[in-house]
Design a protein around this motif. Sequence first.
Motif, short mmCIF file in Angstrom:
data_model
loop_
_atom_site.label_atom_id
_atom_site.label_comp_id
_atom_site.label_asym_id
_atom_site.label_seq_id
_atom_site.Cartn_x
_atom_site.Cartn_y
_atom_site.Cartn_z
N GLY A 135 33.55 9.18 101.07
CA GLY A 135 34.82 9.68 100.66
C GLY A 135 35.75 8.67 101.59
O GLY A 135 36.67 9.42 101.54
N LEU A 159 37.08 15.89 100.92
CA LEU A 159 37.97 15.38 101.50
C LEU A 159 38.51 15.55 102.88
O LEU A 159 39.37 14.78 103.43
CB LEU A 159 38.77 14.16 101.05
CG LEU A 159 38.48 13.26 99.72
CD1 LEU A 159 39.38 13.34 98.90
CD2 LEU A 159 37.72 12.38 99.95
N ASP A 188 28.28 17.60 104.18
CA ASP A 188 27.50 17.31 105.26
C ASP A 188 26.43 18.30 105.70
O ASP A 188 25.28 18.22 106.32
CB ASP A 188 28.62 17.47 106.61
CG ASP A 188 29.55 16.71 106.06
OD1 ASP A 188 29.22 15.44 106.36
OD2 ASP A 188 30.70 16.75 106.45
N ARG A 211 30.86 26.98 115.69
CA ARG A 211 31.52 25.71 114.77
C ARG A 211 32.10 24.45 116.26
O ARG A 211 32.46 23.44 116.72
CB ARG A 211 32.70 25.12 114.12
CG ARG A 211 31.90 25.20 112.43
CD ARG A 211 32.85 25.01 111.15
NE ARG A 211 32.98 23.67 111.27
CZ ARG A 211 33.48 23.48 110.05
NH1 ARG A 211 34.02 24.71 109.20
NH2 ARG A 211 33.39 21.94 109.75
N ARG A 218 37.04 20.42 117.60
CA ARG A 218 38.03 20.40 116.48
C ARG A 218 39.18 21.15 117.41
O ARG A 218 39.28 21.61 116.46
CB ARG A 218 37.51 21.64 115.97
CG ARG A 218 35.99 20.70 114.84
CD ARG A 218 34.96 21.97 114.63
NE ARG A 218 35.59 22.64 113.37
CZ ARG A 218 36.37 21.45 111.56
NH1 ARG A 218 35.19 20.79 111.67
NH2 ARG A 218 36.57 22.04 111.22
N1 UDP Z 1 36.59 13.33 105.11
C1 UDP Z 1 35.69 12.62 103.56
N2 UDP Z 1 37.43 11.36 103.67
C2 UDP Z 1 38.47 11.45 105.26
C3 UDP Z 1 38.37 12.48 105.34
C4 UDP Z 1 37.50 12.74 105.58
O1 UDP Z 1 35.69 12.37 103.13
O2 UDP Z 1 38.68 10.29 104.67
C5 UDP Z 1 35.29 14.21 104.57
C6 UDP Z 1 34.85 14.03 106.06
O3 UDP Z 1 33.76 13.47 106.35
C7 UDP Z 1 33.92 15.71 106.38
C8 UDP Z 1 35.37 16.13 105.23
O4 UDP Z 1 35.92 15.23 104.26
O5 UDP Z 1 33.09 15.76 105.78
C9 UDP Z 1 35.71 17.26 105.79
O6 UDP Z 1 35.12 17.79 107.24
P1 UDP Z 1 35.84 19.43 107.85
O7 UDP Z 1 34.97 19.66 108.63
O8 UDP Z 1 37.33 18.71 108.27
O9 UDP Z 1 36.29 19.84 106.74
P2 UDP Z 1 36.31 21.70 106.97
O10 UDP Z 1 34.97 22.40 106.06
O11 UDP Z 1 36.92 22.10 108.26
O12 UDP Z 1 37.39 21.98 105.59
#
Ligand code: UDP
Length: 239
Positions: A135, A159, A188, A211, A218
């Motif tokens: 991403g 993303l 992830d 989390r 966070r």
């Molecule tokens: N990420 C990405 N590109 C970016 C910014 C974030 O691929 O430019 C990915 C980051 O590595 C993670 C995911 O987006 O895997 C965001 O995860 P987060 O836990 O913030 O998301 P949530 O599940 O809380 O919405």
Amino acid sequence: MRIDVLGVGFDNVTMEEAIDRGMELLHSQGCHYVVTPNPEIVEVCRENPAACRAVNGADLVLPDGVGVIKGARMLGTPLKEKTPGIEFAAGLMERMAREGMSLYLLGAKPGVAKMAGEKLAQAHPGLRIAGTHDGYFHEDAPVVEEIRQSGADAVFVCLGAPKQELWMEKNGPATGARLLCGLGGSLDIFSGTTERAPKFWSDHGLEWLYRLCREPRRIGRMMKLPLFLVHVKQEKRRR
Ligand code: UDP
């Protein structure tokens, strides 16, 4: 009709109904996308009109966590149940596997999507992983072209919010896929890089606390959660 929670319209569906709807979209003509907002994203939408348009423009808007469910109940317009993106994705993949459909995984740090793809292909025999991409790219066009060439039926776009919602709104049709799902940090988890909160925590609406303990950085983002509840209370009084 959607249920409005502070400007974001949520589809009032059970998990089963959400997955059925996802499959219907996969079988219909054109390009569709699914979003799974939590209170933090609702707060982002209040401040960012472009993000709000991208979220509300989705074909399916699912409440990712207990916060949105609580908010909707406080406003007197309850939603049936929480439909976490990661569980929606798992259910959808099970159904896609039965039909031999293909999936492209986009997002997360280099190597993560590939690892997730290997695990998901093993867990869902019949599901074809059409391709993966991390991403952290600077130009959309080559990635969009790669997805189009892969012929994927669906794309998981991971993303982070609101980047993934804006990306799907802008690039969805050019990918040639029929369904895109914005799923935050799901790759992830699917890859085993991050652990999901154990059932006890999520059953008690405490996934956010789990989390936070695991990733204290966070805290800034999580301050949006109490703010969300304050805004819901204000909205309730206004109504
Ligand atoms: N990420 C990405 N590109 C970016 C910014 C974030 O691929 O430019 C990915 C980051 O590595 C993670 C995911 O987006 O895997 C965001 O995860 P987060 O836990 O913030 O998301 P949530 O599940 O809380 O919405």
